[in-house]
Design an enzyme around this catalytic site. Structure first.
Site, PDB file in Angstrom:
ATOM      1  N   HIS A 144     -10.847  -8.528   3.439  1.00 22.79           N
ATOM      2  CA  HIS A 144     -10.376  -8.539   4.830  1.00 22.79           C
ATOM      3  C   HIS A 144      -8.870  -8.755   4.899  1.00 22.79           C
ATOM      4  O   HIS A 144      -8.177  -8.122   5.682  1.00 22.79           O
ATOM      5  CB  HIS A 144     -11.088  -9.650   5.619  1.00 22.79           C
ATOM      6  CG  HIS A 144     -12.545  -9.387   5.811  1.00 22.79           C
ATOM      7  ND1 HIS A 144     -13.058  -8.803   6.938  1.00 22.79           N
ATOM      8  CD2 HIS A 144     -13.605  -9.604   4.993  1.00 22.79           C
ATOM      9  CE1 HIS A 144     -14.373  -8.674   6.826  1.00 22.79           C
ATOM     10  NE2 HIS A 144     -14.734  -9.161   5.648  1.00 22.79           N
TER      11      HIS A 144
ATOM     12  N   ASP B  19      -9.688  -9.352  13.308  1.00 19.30           N
ATOM     13  CA  ASP B  19     -10.703  -8.928  12.351  1.00 19.30           C
ATOM     14  C   ASP B  19     -12.061  -8.826  13.046  1.00 19.30           C
ATOM     15  O   ASP B  19     -12.373  -9.630  13.932  1.00 19.30           O
ATOM     16  CB  ASP B  19     -10.796  -9.943  11.202  1.00 19.30           C
ATOM     17  CG  ASP B  19     -11.693  -9.458  10.085  1.00 19.30           C
ATOM     18  OD1 ASP B  19     -11.192  -8.745   9.209  1.00 19.30           O
ATOM     19  OD2 ASP B  19     -12.907  -9.774  10.099  1.00 19.30           O
TER      20      ASP B  19
ATOM     21  N   GLU C  66      -8.807   3.039  -2.017  1.00 18.12           N
ATOM     22  CA  GLU C  66      -7.766   3.133  -3.050  1.00 18.12           C
ATOM     23  C   GLU C  66      -8.115   4.216  -4.085  1.00 18.12           C
ATOM     24  O   GLU C  66      -7.237   4.924  -4.578  1.00 18.12           O
ATOM     25  CB  GLU C  66      -7.583   1.768  -3.720  1.00 18.12           C
ATOM     26  CG  GLU C  66      -6.944   0.748  -2.760  1.00 18.12           C
ATOM     27  CD  GLU C  66      -7.244  -0.711  -3.127  1.00 18.12           C
ATOM     28  OE1 GLU C  66      -7.635  -0.985  -4.286  1.00 18.12           O
ATOM     29  OE2 GLU C  66      -7.086  -1.580  -2.243  1.00 18.12           O
TER      30      GLU C  66
HETATM   31 BR1  BUP Z   1     -11.222  -8.110  -8.177  1.00 16.61          BR
HETATM   32  C1  BUP Z   1      -9.571  -7.381  -7.726  1.00 16.61           C
HETATM   33  N1  BUP Z   1      -7.318  -6.940  -8.300  1.00 16.61           N
HETATM   34  O1  BUP Z   1      -8.652  -7.946  -9.800  1.00 16.61           O
HETATM   35  P1  BUP Z   1     -12.718  -4.653  -1.806  1.00 16.61           P
HETATM   36  C2  BUP Z   1      -9.362  -6.818  -6.504  1.00 16.61           C
HETATM   37  N2  BUP Z   1      -8.125  -6.330  -6.169  1.00 16.61           N
HETATM   38  O2  BUP Z   1      -5.971  -5.931  -6.833  1.00 16.61           O
HETATM   39  P2  BUP Z   1     -14.149  -7.193  -2.131  1.00 16.61           P
HETATM   40  C3  BUP Z   1      -7.091  -6.374  -7.090  1.00 16.61           C
HETATM   41  O3  BUP Z   1      -8.611  -6.581  -3.868  1.00 16.61           O
HETATM   42  P3  BUP Z   1     -15.353  -7.079   0.456  1.00 16.61           P
HETATM   43  C4  BUP Z   1      -8.514  -7.452  -8.670  1.00 16.61           C
HETATM   44  O4  BUP Z   1      -7.442  -3.467  -5.011  1.00 16.61           O
HETATM   45  C5  BUP Z   1      -8.779  -4.367  -3.167  1.00 16.61           C
HETATM   46  O5  BUP Z   1      -7.636  -4.081  -2.418  1.00 16.61           O
HETATM   47  C6  BUP Z   1      -8.428  -4.399  -4.642  1.00 16.61           C
HETATM   48  O6  BUP Z   1     -11.321  -5.418  -1.813  1.00 16.61           O
HETATM   49  C7  BUP Z   1      -7.906  -5.789  -4.812  1.00 16.61           C
HETATM   50  O7  BUP Z   1     -13.792  -5.656  -2.363  1.00 16.61           O
HETATM   51  C8  BUP Z   1      -9.203  -5.782  -2.873  1.00 16.61           C
HETATM   52  O8  BUP Z   1     -12.684  -3.523  -2.748  1.00 16.61           O
HETATM   53  C9  BUP Z   1     -10.716  -5.968  -2.924  1.00 16.61           C
HETATM   54  O9  BUP Z   1     -13.015  -4.291  -0.392  1.00 16.61           O
HETATM   55  O10 BUP Z   1     -14.219  -7.448  -0.610  1.00 16.61           O
HETATM   56  O11 BUP Z   1     -13.092  -8.032  -2.680  1.00 16.61           O
HETATM   57  O12 BUP Z   1     -15.499  -7.362  -2.721  1.00 16.61           O
HETATM   58  O13 BUP Z   1     -16.650  -7.577  -0.100  1.00 16.61           O
HETATM   59  O14 BUP Z   1     -14.955  -7.825   1.692  1.00 16.61           O
HETATM   60  O15 BUP Z   1     -15.295  -5.603   0.607  1.00 16.61           O
END
Ligand code: BUP
Length: 453
Positions: free
Chosen positions: A18, A115, A359
């Site tokens: 988020h 949010d 991404e």
């Molecule tokens: Br782990 C990790 N490095 O090692 P998501 C994540 N990220 O940059 P999530 C890193 O965190 P929800 C790491 O690039 C993305 O922007 C990644 O978000 C970054 O999954 C973010 O992909 C992670 O939406 O959150 O964390 O499980 O469950 O809320 O979707």
């Protein structure tokens, strides 16, 4: 001039999934000369959140930072043990205390961006103050369609067991019941009551900004904006993909520079999804069996503050040595942007957190979807339908998947030329979306026009 610019306050909630898109949006708005205030809640749940906040505010001194210290509440009064959901609830309960803050900001606020997890507690307050309130939805448009439709489905039944095997959201192709976040079938859970309330109230917002783009989700965006899913929904404005920024940068992974183009698969399950130890080990076996080069981020517990066990303990000594021969295995935080943007990387085994999907699309990296819970199954469906990747549906539900099968699928992912071309096409489309005249640019211009004093 800047004094004429709208002043927007952003309210992210908890968890990197988020927080990250909110900070990217704040950066985008600030670069377009909006006045921006970001309100954050302390203490944060994870280390990573507080780290990213401090690097964000040092990179953007022109953005106003307001810290709000949350009132403690008794978690035994609600039906959840998830630290992130408890934080959503703590923030929601603080909403009434924020009115004085809204009125004290200078120049006066033109609008709020809130949010989705806070929608139903913030919207009544901003409406009393006559402040426009937009929602930033941090998941897929398909998930937004489900969120807005679900309350009306619940109203027609007495028990979720009455929900048939397929769900028909008006304007969308049918969704198998197995894609619904399992938690949402239990109406006594804290997250479920929040979800349904937010789904009902969203129609009172001024608009829904969403981190997606047309080519990725044409069907859902069309159905939402044609009023098919639910009547009275305000405009759904695709402003994606929200592009990773410099403040998120970590240290580079030099190993990647020595690998052949497109030879590496990246494996990560996001910031808050931990698999069982047994499944983590099978995944390690699978990676070795695939014969591919890889970068693998291992996550052993939900919150990073508790993730302290050494790799040798999580994987076992023998396996650690074996995987290190072929790839990089690590715990902790990696700069995902650096990995996905690297020319050596062409595949991504992912839980399908929506930021990760967005991404991967931005960089044209094909995905092997392995959703675990929450919105991830619905997002995996988007991945498959858009051509961004493949999805082995039988892997869902906590059944142990053996290394042999994992290895075969990873090999298939890395050898699938057709998939690579489709991912490359989505990459081009994602770039067009943020370019002049693209859907994201048009959406942000619309926002400015609506808010210009
Ligand atoms: Br782990 C990790 N490095 O090692 P998501 C994540 N990220 O940059 P999530 C890193 O965190 P929800 C790491 O690039 C993305 O922007 C990644 O978000 C970054 O999954 C973010 O992909 C992670 O939406 O959150 O964390 O499980 O469950 O809320 O979707």
């Amino acid at each position: 001039s800047k004094t004429q610019s709208p002043h927007i306050a952003l309210f992210p909630s908890s968890g990197m999934g988020h927080l990250t898109p909110f900070l990217r949006l704040a950066a985008t708005l600030s670069n377009q000369n909006f006045h921006v205030t970001v309100i954050t809640f302390h203490p944060t749940v994870s280390f990573t959140e507080s780290k990213i906040l401090s690097s964000f505010f040092s990179a953007f001194p022109q953005i106003t930072s307001k810290e709000f210290h949350l009132l403690p509440f008794d978690p035994s009064t609600v039906n959840s043990k998830d630290p992130f959901f408890l934080q959503f609830e703590a923030i929601r309960r603080s909403a009434p205390l924020l009115s004085p803050l809204f009125s004290s900001l200078s120049p006066p606020l033109s609008a709020l961006i809130t949010d989705i997890t806070l929608a139903s507690s913030f919207l009544p307050i901003t409406s009393n103050l006559h402040l426009p309130n937009y929602i930033l939805f941090t998941s897929s448009a398909k998930m937004l369609a489900f969120l807005t439709y679900y309350p009306s489905l619940i109203d027609t039944i007495t028990n979720t067991t009455e929900i048939g095997d397929e769900i028909k959201i008006p304007g969308l192709s049918t969704i198998p019941k197995s894609l619904i976040p399992p938690l949402l079938l239990d109406l006594t859970k804290l997250f479920t009551t929040q979800f349904i309330e937010n789904g009902r109230k969203i129609i009172e917002s001024n608009g829904v900004l969403i981190n997606t783009f047309n080519t990725l989700e044409p069907e859902s965006l069309k159905a939402l904006n044609e009023g098919k899913v639910i009547k009275g929904l305000p405009p759904v404005i695709p402003i994606g993909p929200l592009v990773p920024c410099d403040f998120e940068k970590g240290s580079p992974l030099l190993w990647l520079d020595d690998q052949p183009e497109g030879s590496v698969v990246y494996v990560s399950f996001g910031s808050r999804t931990a698999m069982s130890r047994e499944q983590i080990r099978e995944l390690g076996v699978g990676l070795v069996k695939s014969g591919c080069r890889f970068v693998w981020v291992v996550k052993d517990s939900k919150v990073d503050t508790e993730d302290e066990e050494d790799l040798e303990v999580v994987l076992g000594n023998g396996l650690v040595e074996e995987v290190k021969k072929k790839g990089i295995v690590m715990k902790g935080w990696i700069d995902q942007e650096e990995v996905l943007s690297h020319q050596a990387v062409s595949g991504f085994v992912s839980h399908c957190g929506w930021n990760s999907v967005s991404e991967a699309a931005w960089h044209g990296v094909s995905m092997l979807a392995w959703p675990q819970h929450g919105d991830q199954m619905i997002n995996a469906d988007v991945v498959r339908k858009s051509g961004l990747g493949m999805w082995v549906e039988s892997w869902v539900g906590g059944n142990l998947v053996k290394g042999e099968e994992i290895g075969e699928k990873i090999k298939e992912l890395m050898e699938d030329e057709g998939l690579r071309l489709k991912a490359a096409h989505l990459r081009d489309e994602a770039r067009k979306a943020v370019d002049v005249g693209g859907s994201s640019e048009v959406g942000l211009l619309k926002l400015r026009k609506d808010l210009e004093p």
